[in-house]
Scaffold this motif. Structure first.
Motif, short mmCIF file in Angstrom:
data_model
loop_
_atom_site.label_atom_id
_atom_site.label_comp_id
_atom_site.label_asym_id
_atom_site.label_seq_id
_atom_site.Cartn_x
_atom_site.Cartn_y
_atom_site.Cartn_z
N ILE A 137 0.83 -1.20 0.00
CA ILE A 137 0.00 0.00 0.00
C ILE A 137 0.87 1.25 0.00
O ILE A 137 0.60 2.20 -0.75
CB ILE A 137 -0.95 0.01 1.22
CG1 ILE A 137 -2.01 -1.09 1.06
CG2 ILE A 137 -1.64 1.37 1.37
CD1 ILE A 137 -2.84 -1.32 2.30
N VAL B 42 0.41 3.83 -3.12
CA VAL B 42 -0.13 5.16 -2.86
C VAL B 42 0.91 6.23 -3.20
O VAL B 42 0.59 7.26 -3.82
CB VAL B 42 -0.58 5.29 -1.38
CG1 VAL B 42 -0.88 6.75 -1.04
CG2 VAL B 42 -1.81 4.43 -1.13
N ALA C 15 -2.92 2.70 6.56
CA ALA C 15 -2.91 1.31 6.07
C ALA C 15 -3.09 0.34 7.22
O ALA C 15 -3.82 -0.66 7.11
CB ALA C 15 -1.59 1.03 5.34
N GLN D 271 -8.32 6.67 -3.61
CA GLN D 271 -9.56 6.00 -3.20
C GLN D 271 -10.00 4.97 -4.24
O GLN D 271 -10.42 3.86 -3.90
CB GLN D 271 -10.66 7.04 -3.01
CG GLN D 271 -11.98 6.45 -2.50
CD GLN D 271 -13.06 7.51 -2.41
OE1 GLN D 271 -13.11 8.43 -3.23
NE2 GLN D 271 -13.92 7.40 -1.42
N LEU E 44 -7.81 1.89 -3.77
CA LEU E 44 -8.01 1.12 -2.54
C LEU E 44 -9.32 0.35 -2.51
O LEU E 44 -9.38 -0.77 -1.99
CB LEU E 44 -7.94 2.05 -1.32
CG LEU E 44 -6.59 2.68 -1.01
CD1 LEU E 44 -6.72 3.70 0.10
CD2 LEU E 44 -5.58 1.60 -0.62
N TYR F 54 -8.77 -3.54 -1.96
CA TYR F 54 -8.90 -3.99 -0.57
C TYR F 54 -10.33 -3.95 -0.06
O TYR F 54 -10.58 -4.12 1.13
CB TYR F 54 -8.00 -3.14 0.34
CG TYR F 54 -6.54 -3.32 0.02
CD1 TYR F 54 -5.82 -4.42 0.49
CD2 TYR F 54 -5.87 -2.41 -0.79
CE1 TYR F 54 -4.49 -4.60 0.18
CE2 TYR F 54 -4.52 -2.58 -1.10
CZ TYR F 54 -3.84 -3.68 -0.62
OH TYR F 54 -2.53 -3.85 -0.93
#
Length: 281
Positions: free
Chosen positions: A179, A183, A213, A248, A251, A255
């Protein structure tokens, strides 16, 4: 110090006067010894407390495959890392690190080095662990004469991370590292910048991403209590808002996690800080 289990001629499980179980190591330390015998403490080269009941069984299995010299080397590396990182490391690291180093040496000898896909991320986001792991490779080369590739620095650094007392497991560590990298890349490519990794703003940004995270993977994201802050920041930093929406969008499907307005607002603030400084140097 009384023997309660003999692993091989060089390693035994003992119990001291306080009934504490301890693994002791030393050349010939357990030769022709049996359960109930006393250990010659002058022969002890390394020792550590056994962390669990199952530890002895796992160690016994490992010692059937791994040379004594590698086991001693692993313990020395752990002692070095404990000092370098100034933190306690789980005793279970002794098993995982010994196994990893032994397997890495065999793979290299067989011409099968393995690439670590997280090399860049580990090097950038876990600098202390990476430096300790670099020293570990130097120790391995000094003892064995074998120079392992840089990918193994990242692998050993991840073992250190996983062994920290506040660690939540290798799987979560790997996800968090992934992550961080993803990111950071989203922000970097959105703005077309390279980060000054020594800057305070970059440090704040990485700290926020790491904390986010950690909470995201544990399902501990904050509730939406500052919708007004979100609207205010969105209007004030439109470019940061656009970048945050990309984060966003990454993610959510990856996830299955939806960022709250609180998280979006804080991301916008940190992204603005780190990007503004880099664009205006």
């Amino acid at each position: 110090m009384k023997i309660i289990k003999v692993f091989n001629n060089n390693v035994a499980l003992t119990k001291d006067s306080n009934q504490t179980e301890m693994v002791v190591m030393g050349k010939g330390l357990a030769f022709q010894k049996k359960i109930g015998d006393q250990i010659d403490t002058e022969k002890i080269e390394k020792n550590f407390i056994a962390p669990s009941e199952g530890f002895a069984a796992k160690l016994s299995e490992l010692l059937d495959e791994i040379p004594y010299e590698v086991m001693v080397l692993s313990k020395d590396i752990i002692d070095m890392a404990t000092k370098e990182l100034q933190t306690e490391l789980s005793e279970s690291l002794y098993l995982s690190l010994s196994d990893h180093i032994h397997f890495a040496l065999i793979r290299l000898e067989d011409g099968l080095p393995i690439k670590n896909a997280l090399l860049w991320e580990v090097k950038k986001f876990y600098k202390q662990e990476y430096q300790a792991a670099t020293k570990a490779l130097q120790m391995i080369e000094a003892r064995t004469g074998i120079q392992l590739p840089e990918d193994e620095v990242a692998s050993i650094a991840l073992h250190f991370l996983n062994a920290r007392q506040d660690s939540s497991g290798m799987e979560e560590t790997l996800k968090m590292t992934q992550i961080f990298g993803d990111v950071t890349n989203i922000v970097k490519y959105h703005y077309g910048i390279n980060f000054d990794e020594d800057s305070m703003n970059y440090s704040r940004f990485i700290t926020h991403v790491r904390y986010f995270a950690y909470r995201m993977l544990r399902g501990e994201l904050s509730d939406d209590q500052h919708g007004t802050l979100y609207e205010q920041v969105k209007q004030q930093y439109p470019e940061s808002y656009a970048c945050t929406k990309k984060v966003q969008a990454y993610l959510k499907p990856t996830y299955q996690m939806q960022m709250t307005k609180d998280e979006l607002a804080y991301f916008m603030i940190h992204i603005h800080r780190v990007s503004y400084r880099e664009k205006n140097i």
